[in-house]
Design an enzyme around this catalytic site. Structure first.
Site: not given
Ligand code: CO8
Length: 258
Positions: A112, A132
């Site tokens: 976004e 999401e």
């Molecule tokens: N928020 C917080 N922490 C995160 C996020 C996130 N979005 N993404 C990754 N991290 C953290 C992980 O928890 C992890 O932390 P830790 O080492 O402490 O366990 C660290 O970053 C590394 O992440 P991964 O181990 O998961 O790394 P990978 O390489 O295995 O995977 C990904 C990378 C594919 C990016 C995976 O981390 C992932 O799927 N992340 C979440 C993606 C997601 O769902 N994003 C959408 C979030 S909601 C949103 O953006 C809505 C925006 C508008 C707001 C509306 C509200 C409703």
């Protein structure tokens, strides 16, 4: 100005903003969004800046809104603090040209954020998505509106409903990004384009940006009307006189951004 999670560099007339939260995949929390807002305020106020580039790291542009920070938020909190609107909207109101240089993941709020920029350049490794639905919610920073406008309803529904990711070439075919570049040269080539843009007349660019954005927010006749008025107004610019004079004299124009 540079905060811990937002790094700001100036390259001639280009401001480079880098999201730097490597331990959380550049997840977008208040520190990042407030820092981004402050950096944009600074660059917008600086008359020496003509273009802004927003980037992340090679591995991740931004993996979305910070899920940890918002998981326990309730409605009253989200509503009364104007969650998202209070600091994310600054990007949308930026009047100078804004380019997103996306490498790696641009997911949820990250995608976004990229879509709020005027241009999106992607590296070969870029992956876009609105996942999401996988965490029980929906895009909330413009994704349900900007994605269909950028790629059409069918693909937007596909991405939002399945949460699947789209690679850089699919994003290029779909019209979400305008260039795909090698990861190693993404930033260099984006900065070179930003430099070129920043040397054009800033007020002419700003008028153009306003006019193009009208294409999304008004019927064609209104948009055309607005464009025409902007064009008429551009004849008041010193840069218009200089640009056309330089063309006639077969020399390079020297714009003064007035
Ligand atoms: N928020 C917080 N922490 C995160 C996020 C996130 N979005 N993404 C990754 N991290 C953290 C992980 O928890 C992890 O932390 P830790 O080492 O402490 O366990 C660290 O970053 C590394 O992440 P991964 O181990 O998961 O790394 P990978 O390489 O295995 O995977 C990904 C990378 C594919 C990016 C995976 O981390 C992932 O799927 N992340 C979440 C993606 C997601 O769902 N994003 C959408 C979030 S909601 C949103 O953006 C809505 C925006 C508008 C707001 C509306 C509200 C409703």
């Amino acid at each position: 100005m540079s905060s811990e999670v937002i790094q700001l560099e100036i390259h001639d007339r280009v401001g480079l903003i880098r999201i730097h939260r490597p331990d959380a995949m550049n997840a977008l929390n208040d520190a990042v969004m407030n820092g981004l807002r402050d950096a944009l305020d600074q660059l917008e106020a600086d008359t020496g800046i003509g273009c802004v580039v927003l980037t992340g790291s090679e591995k991740v542009f931004a993996a979305g809104a910070d899920i940890v920070a918002m998981q326990n938020m309730d409605f009253a909190q989200a509503y009364s603090t104007d969650f998202i609107t209070r600091n994310w909207e600054r990007l949308r109101t930026c009047r100078k040209p804004l380019i997103a240089a996306v490498s790696g993941f641009a997911l949820g709020g990250g995608c976004e954020l990229a879509m709020m920029c005027d241009l999106v350049f992607a590296s070969e490794t870029a992956r876009f998505g609105q996942p999401e639905i996988k965490i029980g919610t929906l895009p909330g920073a413009g994704g349900t509106q900007r994605l269909p406008r950028a790629v059409g309803k069918a693909l937007a529904m596909d991405l939002c409903m399945t949460g699947r990711l789209m690679d850089a070439h699919e994003a290029l075919r779909a019209g979400l990004v305008s260039r795909v570049l090698p990861a190693e040269t993404l930033l260099e080539e984006t900065l070179a384009t930003a430099k070129k843009i920043s040397e054009y007349s800033l007020p002419a660019l700003m008028m153009m940006k306003e006019a193009v954005n009208r294409a999304y927010e008004s019927p064609l006749s209104e948009g055309i009307w607005f464009e025409r008025r902007m064009l008429h107004a551009s004849f008041a610019l010193q840069d218009q006189k200089e640009g056309m004079q330089a063309f006639v004299e077969k020399r390079t124009a020297k714009f003064v951004h007035r």
